[in-house]
Design an enzyme around this catalytic site. Structure first.
Site, PDB file in Angstrom:
ATOM      1  N   THR A 149       7.093  -2.015   6.847  1.00 15.28           N
ATOM      2  CA  THR A 149       6.657  -1.745   8.214  1.00 15.28           C
ATOM      3  C   THR A 149       6.044  -3.034   8.750  1.00 15.28           C
ATOM      4  O   THR A 149       5.032  -3.514   8.227  1.00 15.28           O
ATOM      5  CB  THR A 149       5.613  -0.614   8.218  1.00 15.28           C
ATOM      6  OG1 THR A 149       6.198   0.505   7.560  1.00 15.28           O
ATOM      7  CG2 THR A 149       5.213  -0.236   9.624  1.00 15.28           C
ATOM      8  N   CYS A 200       0.071   4.219   4.616  1.00 15.38           N
ATOM      9  CA  CYS A 200       0.768   3.983   5.887  1.00 15.38           C
ATOM     10  C   CYS A 200      -0.059   4.296   7.135  1.00 15.38           C
ATOM     11  O   CYS A 200      -0.325   3.409   7.934  1.00 15.38           O
ATOM     12  CB  CYS A 200       2.055   4.790   5.919  1.00 15.38           C
ATOM     13  SG  CYS A 200       3.240   4.182   4.737  1.00 15.38           S
ATOM     14  N   LYS A 221      -3.155   2.075   8.143  1.00 13.35           N
ATOM     15  CA  LYS A 221      -2.864   0.680   8.497  1.00 13.35           C
ATOM     16  C   LYS A 221      -1.914   0.586   9.692  1.00 13.35           C
ATOM     17  O   LYS A 221      -2.045  -0.292  10.532  1.00 13.35           O
ATOM     18  CB  LYS A 221      -2.346  -0.072   7.275  1.00 13.35           C
ATOM     19  CG  LYS A 221      -0.869  -0.198   7.127  1.00 13.35           C
ATOM     20  CD  LYS A 221      -0.493  -1.093   5.971  1.00 13.35           C
ATOM     21  CE  LYS A 221       0.887  -0.725   5.446  1.00 13.35           C
ATOM     22  NZ  LYS A 221       1.982  -1.086   6.309  1.00 13.35           N
ATOM     23  N   GLU A 229       5.666   9.972   0.689  1.00 11.40           N
ATOM     24  CA  GLU A 229       5.426  10.007  -0.747  1.00 11.40           C
ATOM     25  C   GLU A 229       5.277  11.460  -1.166  1.00 11.40           C
ATOM     26  O   GLU A 229       4.750  12.289  -0.419  1.00 11.40           O
ATOM     27  CB  GLU A 229       4.162   9.214  -1.094  1.00 11.40           C
ATOM     28  CG  GLU A 229       4.403   7.715  -0.974  1.00 11.40           C
ATOM     29  CD  GLU A 229       3.147   6.890  -1.153  1.00 11.40           C
ATOM     30  OE1 GLU A 229       2.215   7.352  -1.808  1.00 11.40           O
ATOM     31  OE2 GLU A 229       3.118   5.773  -0.615  1.00 11.40           O
ATOM     32  N   VAL A 256       8.447   2.467  -1.767  1.00  9.88           N
ATOM     33  CA  VAL A 256       9.627   2.475  -0.902  1.00  9.88           C
ATOM     34  C   VAL A 256      10.829   1.865  -1.622  1.00  9.88           C
ATOM     35  O   VAL A 256      11.895   2.476  -1.714  1.00  9.88           O
ATOM     36  CB  VAL A 256       9.325   1.723   0.421  1.00  9.88           C
ATOM     37  CG1 VAL A 256      10.590   1.519   1.234  1.00  9.88           C
ATOM     38  CG2 VAL A 256       8.304   2.505   1.231  1.00  9.88           C
TER      39      VAL A 256
HETATM   40  P1  NAD Z   1       4.035  -0.981  -2.806  1.00 14.32           P
HETATM   41  O1  NAD Z   1       2.806  -1.784  -2.878  1.00 14.32           O
HETATM   42  O2  NAD Z   1       4.120   0.279  -3.563  1.00 14.32           O
HETATM   43  O3  NAD Z   1       5.276  -1.867  -3.252  1.00 14.32           O
HETATM   44  C1  NAD Z   1       5.462  -3.185  -2.873  1.00 14.32           C
HETATM   45  C2  NAD Z   1       6.106  -3.924  -4.041  1.00 14.32           C
HETATM   46  O4  NAD Z   1       6.391  -5.246  -3.612  1.00 14.32           O
HETATM   47  C3  NAD Z   1       5.208  -4.036  -5.267  1.00 14.32           C
HETATM   48  O5  NAD Z   1       5.891  -3.570  -6.393  1.00 14.32           O
HETATM   49  C4  NAD Z   1       4.922  -5.523  -5.379  1.00 14.32           C
HETATM   50  O6  NAD Z   1       4.806  -5.952  -6.713  1.00 14.32           O
HETATM   51  C5  NAD Z   1       6.134  -6.104  -4.717  1.00 14.32           C
HETATM   52  N1  NAD Z   1       5.954  -7.462  -4.228  1.00 14.32           N
HETATM   53  C6  NAD Z   1       4.836  -8.053  -3.757  1.00 14.32           C
HETATM   54  N2  NAD Z   1       5.109  -9.313  -3.414  1.00 14.32           N
HETATM   55  C7  NAD Z   1       6.407  -9.534  -3.659  1.00 14.32           C
HETATM   56  C8  NAD Z   1       7.280 -10.635  -3.520  1.00 14.32           C
HETATM   57  N3  NAD Z   1       6.853 -11.790  -3.039  1.00 14.32           N
HETATM   58  N4  NAD Z   1       8.549 -10.499  -3.883  1.00 14.32           N
HETATM   59  C9  NAD Z   1       9.006  -9.323  -4.391  1.00 14.32           C
HETATM   60  N5  NAD Z   1       8.234  -8.243  -4.541  1.00 14.32           N
HETATM   61  C10 NAD Z   1       6.960  -8.350  -4.180  1.00 14.32           C
HETATM   62  O7  NAD Z   1       4.293  -0.736  -1.263  1.00 14.32           O
HETATM   63  P2  NAD Z   1       5.135   0.443  -0.592  1.00 14.32           P
HETATM   64  O8  NAD Z   1       4.298   1.638  -0.435  1.00 14.32           O
HETATM   65  O9  NAD Z   1       6.436   0.548  -1.271  1.00 14.32           O
HETATM   66  O10 NAD Z   1       5.350  -0.149   0.872  1.00 14.32           O
HETATM   67  C11 NAD Z   1       6.214  -1.241   1.114  1.00 14.32           C
HETATM   68  C12 NAD Z   1       6.400  -1.376   2.614  1.00 14.32           C
HETATM   69  O11 NAD Z   1       7.021  -0.183   3.114  1.00 14.32           O
HETATM   70  C13 NAD Z   1       5.108  -1.520   3.386  1.00 14.32           C
HETATM   71  O12 NAD Z   1       5.358  -2.337   4.473  1.00 14.32           O
HETATM   72  C14 NAD Z   1       4.821  -0.119   3.864  1.00 14.32           C
HETATM   73  O13 NAD Z   1       4.061  -0.098   5.029  1.00 14.32           O
HETATM   74  C15 NAD Z   1       6.199   0.398   4.128  1.00 14.32           C
HETATM   75  N6  NAD Z   1       6.343   1.866   4.038  1.00 14.32           N
HETATM   76  C16 NAD Z   1       5.684   2.543   3.046  1.00 14.32           C
HETATM   77  C17 NAD Z   1       5.861   3.921   2.954  1.00 14.32           C
HETATM   78  C18 NAD Z   1       5.158   4.712   1.890  1.00 14.32           C
HETATM   79  O14 NAD Z   1       5.138   5.925   1.981  1.00 14.32           O
HETATM   80  N7  NAD Z   1       4.603   4.086   0.877  1.00 14.32           N
HETATM   81  C19 NAD Z   1       6.679   4.594   3.867  1.00 14.32           C
HETATM   82  C20 NAD Z   1       7.335   3.859   4.828  1.00 14.32           C
HETATM   83  C21 NAD Z   1       7.165   2.491   4.898  1.00 14.32           C
END
Ligand code: NAD
Length: 834
Positions: A484, A626, A629, A518, A378
């Site tokens: 989320t 997503c 969870k 994605e 994201v």
């Molecule tokens: P991801 O695991 O790909 O990315 C999260 C990033 O955060 C990682 O790069 C990690 O290193 C970093 N991180 C962890 N702890 C950290 C900290 N303390 N400070 C800074 N960075 C830190 O996750 P994602 O898929 O990008 O999802 C992120 C959020 O968005 C989640 O809540 C997810 O539910 C939501 N979301 C995801 C999608 C999707 O399609 N992947 C879509 C909508 C919403």
């Protein structure tokens, strides 16, 4: 016959021929970055496209120079015509004749004209029938620049001449930006380099705003970190400069409105504060600039004046620390030199300017900077899309490896389109979260919120980040929660911020859930169905709204709610989509039993606008980071609220059982006993076009097969690296054919396009048993059967088994079909594996 009659279809896409017209400017310092680099990028992307670079600057571009500019120019062809600058419009007309006769020889083409002169000439030369699309790039304004270059003074005759000339140039501009009606047929567009220029054209020349797009793709690409460091050392050695010297760079001409005096005065002032400063002037007008330097009595040991080859600009900029862009205070000031500024930024330079360019002020103002904390699927998409539209973005993450990759231009995730976007000069990557927080006005939080054992989302990282923001903010901040988060988290974040905040500045919390998918994340982010902005603060709402409007989001797509509603929308949306998938999977299993084609059903049902065709595709069940969870989290929240969601409980159960259904189908094809059977798994990602394997159906299904003693040969075009971390002991293969070697069955689990076009004649002899289970219904069934495969699908078993597909309601025939042992009910299948 008209050239296009034979190839009407080819003309729709420009016949894969691009004509790029520059009137002059090849000798310009930005030719390499503004013209060549975007063209080379295009040529690399579309290797079948033939690009003609037409210029009217014949004398300046010889073969040797061309070969140096574009060493591998297989599909870029330079065409040079004469130009007659002293003949005024007459000269332009002669240019039209040359270009017209050239274009006549091309059956179909797309044409891009750079600047109003090229636009004027091209507009008269193109044939509307053969020109598939026509773009005029607006970068500066001739009439305005002419006025600055030729101040009229008191001489009446000269003043009259200048006035006429300016009017003529304005007429050229007008014609170029408002072309003849035949070209307006959806073929015409203007690319403006800045939002300000777009505004100016709309206001001054009544250009249709819907025809104007921002030329964001032309921004020079960021120089990757390792390359920048190598060049920095090389050039500094060449100039005998130490690593501590602060090098200021001025790159450009010595036109009056570019304030060469101002540039030198500025540098002298800086020098007065720091003797370890140096001015590097990169210009074609060495003589003119050296006169200015002499007049200003700058000691030659503090500067170097050079004309460098176009393609070495990045190298020289890498040696510098600050880039100077000065302008006369005039109307053109606020629209001009944005690309030069971006060129400086691409080498990581700070920009020094004299506050005459509104656009630059915007880019440089810290309060306009956006920070993204967490650069995963994201965060990286959000950050790079925001930067694409001219906002500086700092992407911060605790993962050093990820940041190192990104600094060097490598995306740590596979997501189509992201690789290009991360090269924006407006993007910086860092592990220093604190400095990102301090610099930004809007902070997006995109950190993980994984599921806990009880189904609730774990928001500990969000809380951690909230503390950090509170402790290190020094001014008004807007915290946008992209992660989320459970309903009510905004209040938890607000109270953490209240507890840890130092000072009385306000920090607003905005719930901005993200809906991107994605695989199509960039598209989804840039063209959202809706943008939810959940906040009570009007100030925060307006700031976030403006950010989205700047990205071209239509205002009617932006919805203002309170925080809890925004948080709830995200969970409900994902749950409904998961429900839709479970629904169609159950219907698919039913269709299998009654010998009906589920694809026909899904299509027929989905055409109802109230239902929609999307997410009505049967398969091995939903997965990803997503849906599983988020549905669990909603279930937990609903349970805690005393309002359990029975329908979602069922959806989850159906999804789990669908994995068993796949194994059941495998057994149906290869026999009950899987011990020692070789199973080729095609597709490991939870969906196509991503490398994400989180909660992928492949993990569950492979797990079940391994339990039964099967041997797995797996292949995925992008996700093998990630799956290897989860399942290190299966065999990973080079491609689908390699995976199929000696297999008893090939199972398609992800809908990658390459599986739809498998060479079945090649596949068949490789397998021990020619057997395919296509859980995504993407491999053409008739082709599979014609190639001699035993086949099954999800929801199309009857076609796969050559049965009569006519569904006869309430007949003996139907009863007969239902009575034969087809598929056992879900629960029974699950029992078998317990
Ligand atoms: P991801 O695991 O790909 O990315 C999260 C990033 O955060 C990682 O790069 C990690 O290193 C970093 N991180 C962890 N702890 C950290 C900290 N303390 N400070 C800074 N960075 C830190 O996750 P994602 O898929 O990008 O999802 C992120 C959020 O968005 C989640 O809540 C997810 O539910 C939501 N979301 C995801 C999608 C999707 O399609 N992947 C879509 C909508 C919403």
């Amino acid at each position: 016959m008209h050239p296009c009659v034979a190839g009407e279809k080819c003309c729709e896409n420009g016949g894969n021929t691009l004509v790029f017209v520059v009137y002059d400017g090849i000798n310009n310092s930005v030719f390499a970055s503004q013209v060549l680099q975007p063209l080379l990028k295009r040529a690399k992307k579309n290797q079948h496209q033939k690009i003609y670079l037409v210029s009217f600057e014949r004398t300046l571009l010889n073969e040797q120079k061309i070969a140096r500019l574009v060493p591998h120019r297989e599909n870029i062809i330079f065409i040079q015509f004469w130009r007659f600058p002293f003949l005024g419009k007459m000269g332009l007309r002669l240019s039209v004749m040359q270009l017209r006769s050239f274009l006549r020889r091309l059956p179909c083409y797309s044409l891009i004209a750079r600047g109003p002169l090229a636009g004027w000439v091209s507009m008269r030369a193109v044939s509307p029938a053969s020109c598939a699309s026509y773009t005029v790039q607006a970068r500066g304004l001739l009439a305005q620049e002419y006025e600055l270059a030729h101040p009229t003074g008191r001489n009446l005759v000269k003043a009259l001449f200048c006035w006429i000339r300016k009017k003529q140039m304005a007429a050229v501009e007008y014609a170029a930006f408002c072309p003849k009606p035949e070209l307006l047929l959806a073929k015409f567009r203007i690319e403006a380099v800045t939002p300000a220029l777009k505004e100016y054209l709309v206001k001054e020349y009544a250009v249709n705003p819907s025809h104007v797009v921002l030329a964001v793709d032309d921004m020079p690409a960021r120089i990757v970190e390792y390359q920048r460091l190598v060049w920095r050392e090389e050039i500094r050695n060449q100039l005998h400069l130490g690593p501590q010297t602060h090098v200021y760079c001025y790159s450009g001409a010595v036109k009056p409105w570019q304030c060469p005096d101002g540039v030198v005065d500025y540098f002298k002032n800086e020098l007065a504060h720091n003797k370890n400063s140096f001015l590097l002037v990169l210009t074609q007008d060495v003589e003119a600039f050296s006169r200015v330097l002499k007049e200003k009595q700058l000691d030659p040991k503090y500067y170097a004046l050079m004309t460098i080859p176009h393609d070495e600009m990045s190298k020289y900029l890498s040696a510098c620390d600050t880039g100077i862009v000065f302008r006369e205070k005039h109307i053109v000031s606020w629209i001009s030199r944005p690309v030069k500024a971006m060129e400086y930024k691409s080498a990581g330079l700070k920009i020094a300017h004299n506050h005459t360019s509104a656009w630059l002020i915007d880019v440089e103002k810290e309060e306009n900077t956006v920070a993204v904390l967490g650069t995963g699927y994201v965060g990286l998409v959000v950050g790079s899309c925001v930067a694409k539209f001219g906002t500086p973005v700092i992407c911060a993450d605790i993962d050093e490896r990820k940041i190192e990759f990104l600094k060097n231009g490598i995306s740590p995730i596979y997501e189509p389109g992201v690789e290009d976007l991360i090269m924006s000069p407006l993007l910086t990557f860092t592990t220093d979260l604190v400095s990102a927080i301090k610099k930004a006005r809007i902070i997006f939080v995109a950190v993980p919120t994984p599921a806990q054992a009880d189904g609730n989302a774990d928001v500990s990282v969000v809380k951690e980040v909230a503390k950090l923001i509170a402790k290190h903010s020094n001014d008004y901040k807007i915290v946008c929660l992209k992660s989320t988060v459970p309903i009510g988290t905004h209040a938890v974040v607000a109270s953490i911020i209240q507890d840890y905040k130092k000072g009385d500045h306000t920090i607003d919390i905005v719930s901005t859930p993200e809906f991107l998918r994605e695989g199509t994340a960039v598209y989804d982010y840039l063209y959202p169905d809706r943008v939810i902005i959940g906040t009570k603060s009007e100030r925060a709402y307006e700031a976030v709204r403006q950010l989205y409007l700047r990205m071209g989001c239509r205002s009617e797509k932006i919805i203002w709610t309170d925080n809890p509603a925004a948080e709830t929308i995200k969970y409900v949306a994902n749950s409904f989509l998961a429900l839709k998938i479970s629904f169609i999977n159950e219907i698919a299993n039913f269709c299998d039993r009654i010998s009906v084609d589920v694809l026909a059903v899904a299509y027929g049902v989905g055409l109802d606008k109230r239902i929609g065709t999307q997410f009505l595709k049967p398969g091995p069940g939903y997965g990803g980071s997503c849906f599983p969870k988020d549905v669990q989290a909603l279930l937990s929240m609903a349970q805690e609220a005393g309002s359990p969601l029975k329908i979602m409980e069922q959806a989850v159960q159906i999804n789990e059982l669908q994995r068993y259904q796949v194994v059941y189908k495998i057994k149906n094809l290869v026999g009950e006993n899987l011990r020692g059977k070789v199973i080729a798994i095609l597709g490991l990602a939870f969906k196509a076009n991503t490398d994400d394997v989180r909660k992928s159906p492949a993990i569950d299904i492979i797990g079940l097969l391994l339990k039964e003693g099967a041997l797995i040969r797996a292949y995925d075009p992008q996700a093998m690296f990630n799956l290897r971390k989860e399942l290190p002991d299966i065999t990973y293969c080079l491609n689908a054919y390699d995976a199929a070697q000696g297999a008893h069955i090939a199972v398609v689990l992800t809908e990658w396009a390459e599986f739809a076009t498998l060479d079945l004649a090649k596949l068949h002899p490789l397998m021990k048993q020619p057997c395919v289970l296509d859980t995504r219904n993407i491999v053409p069934l008739q082709r599979l059967k014609a190639s001699g495969f035993r086949v099954d699908t999800v929801g199309r078993s009857a076609i796969a088994q050559d049965q009569d597909m006519t569904f006869i309601p309430a007949s003996a025939d139907r009863k007969k079909r239902l009575s034969k042992p087809a598929f056992t009910a879900h629960t029974v299948v699950a029992e078998q594996f317990k």
